[in-house]
Design a protein around this motif. Sequence first.
Motif, short mmCIF file in Angstrom:
data_model
loop_
_atom_site.label_atom_id
_atom_site.label_comp_id
_atom_site.label_asym_id
_atom_site.label_seq_id
_atom_site.Cartn_x
_atom_site.Cartn_y
_atom_site.Cartn_z
N ARG A 11 -2.37 32.72 6.35
CA ARG A 11 -3.12 31.58 5.83
C ARG A 11 -2.30 30.30 5.95
O ARG A 11 -2.82 29.24 6.29
CB ARG A 11 -3.49 31.79 4.35
CG ARG A 11 -4.54 32.83 4.09
CD ARG A 11 -5.12 32.68 2.69
NE ARG A 11 -4.11 32.62 1.64
CZ ARG A 11 -3.57 33.67 1.06
NH1 ARG A 11 -3.90 34.90 1.45
NH2 ARG A 11 -2.68 33.53 0.09
N ALA A 75 -5.47 28.14 -4.13
CA ALA A 75 -5.85 29.54 -3.95
C ALA A 75 -5.45 30.41 -5.13
O ALA A 75 -5.96 31.52 -5.27
CB ALA A 75 -5.23 30.08 -2.66
N ASP A 79 -10.84 31.39 -4.05
CA ASP A 79 -10.77 31.58 -2.61
C ASP A 79 -11.85 30.76 -1.89
O ASP A 79 -12.05 30.90 -0.69
CB ASP A 79 -10.91 33.07 -2.24
CG ASP A 79 -12.25 33.65 -2.70
OD1 ASP A 79 -13.01 32.95 -3.40
OD2 ASP A 79 -12.51 34.83 -2.38
N ARG A 344 -4.89 34.65 -8.90
CA ARG A 344 -5.22 35.57 -7.81
C ARG A 344 -3.93 36.12 -7.17
O ARG A 344 -3.07 35.36 -6.74
CB ARG A 344 -6.07 34.85 -6.76
CG ARG A 344 -7.40 34.35 -7.32
CD ARG A 344 -8.23 33.61 -6.28
NE ARG A 344 -8.55 34.48 -5.16
CZ ARG A 344 -8.04 34.34 -3.95
NH1 ARG A 344 -7.15 33.41 -3.68
NH2 ARG A 344 -8.40 35.16 -2.98
N GLU A 346 -3.23 37.42 -4.35
CA GLU A 346 -2.95 37.06 -2.95
C GLU A 346 -2.11 35.78 -2.88
O GLU A 346 -1.18 35.69 -2.08
CB GLU A 346 -4.26 36.87 -2.18
CG GLU A 346 -5.10 38.13 -2.04
CD GLU A 346 -6.06 38.30 -3.20
OE1 GLU A 346 -5.90 37.61 -4.24
OE2 GLU A 346 -6.97 39.14 -3.08
#
Length: 363
Positions: A11, A75, A79, A344, A346
């Motif tokens: 990303r 983020a 998302d 989150r 991620e």
Amino acid sequence: MNDALTAAWRRAAGHQRRFDARFADYLDSLTDPAGGGLEIPGRGTFPARALQLVRELSLRGGKRLRVILLHEAAALVTDESVPGLDEAAISIELLQTHGLIHDDIIDDAPTRRDGPSTYYAYRRDFPDRPDTALALAVLAGDLAAFLAGRVLLTATLPPDRALAMAAVHADTAASTVAGQLLDLERDFHPAPDTGLLHEVTEYKSTRYSILAPLRMGLLAAGADLAPYDAELRRYATALGIANQIHDDWLDLFGDPQALGKPVGSDIRSGRRSYAVRALLAVCDGKERELVDEALGDPGCDEDTLDRVRGIARAHGVDRRLRADADHHARRAASQTATWRERWRPEAVAFFAHMPAWSITRDH
């Protein structure tokens, strides 16, 4: 590297690619008043030349870590696509351009990002008018700073969100200038203590390179900063110190080809960096005489710099700096331990790994 972290770095690469294209488009739009660009005088060439040099430096290289931090901070919360991140990224990168232009004036640096510094570009434009070259470089840096604030205030964002992000930006810009002032004062101290070096780092770089992107990314995503700002500060402070110690290590021990600029600038300018302070603390006698002669000598040649580097290695300065950077990187990473409970995973994985990456990079 686990799957979440691999995805985070993928990303990050995507953020960088998209931003570079968006940044170029924005800078090009500044010359189109009909399209909402900047109104500049129709006569004369100096204003257009300043915009050109700001554009060139802004687009020439750079890791875009602030851009990535902005997107990953958003983020943490969502998302979904977040309006305002592009404008925030452009704003913070233009503030970086402002800082680089002025830093290169202060340091009399001829190169930046594999090309001429803005100051030296003007010196080539006006070889017989050094005062004019200096004045134009200062004004080009000022132009970048004002453009950095303008982009947020002209963005199509909800007014309260735009104002909150602009307030973070304005506070960060003022703090950065204060840090630059303290940076100059630091070098009046023969051997500043680490507390002073940490404070220079905090104000000169950490607040705009790490803390501001974290804050602005979360604000853009609609988060309330108040409950988390103290821990964001702790994370940013530890990461900023680790990052700066590694930067100072690179300036003495790094590869000029990888860095895109000469090494040894702290020695030649007499800057009391983490590396220089550590070196002064361990050398004496003939070694100290050599180091004292090299410090602040713009003409310090590569042979002398190699000898200074050899003294540093003989006393374990290179290893000590790496250990100190690792210590602060671990402190930063430890701050993310509770983030998974509310944010989150991620994105948290990215911030947990970021400190280790920051002290192993080669540029």
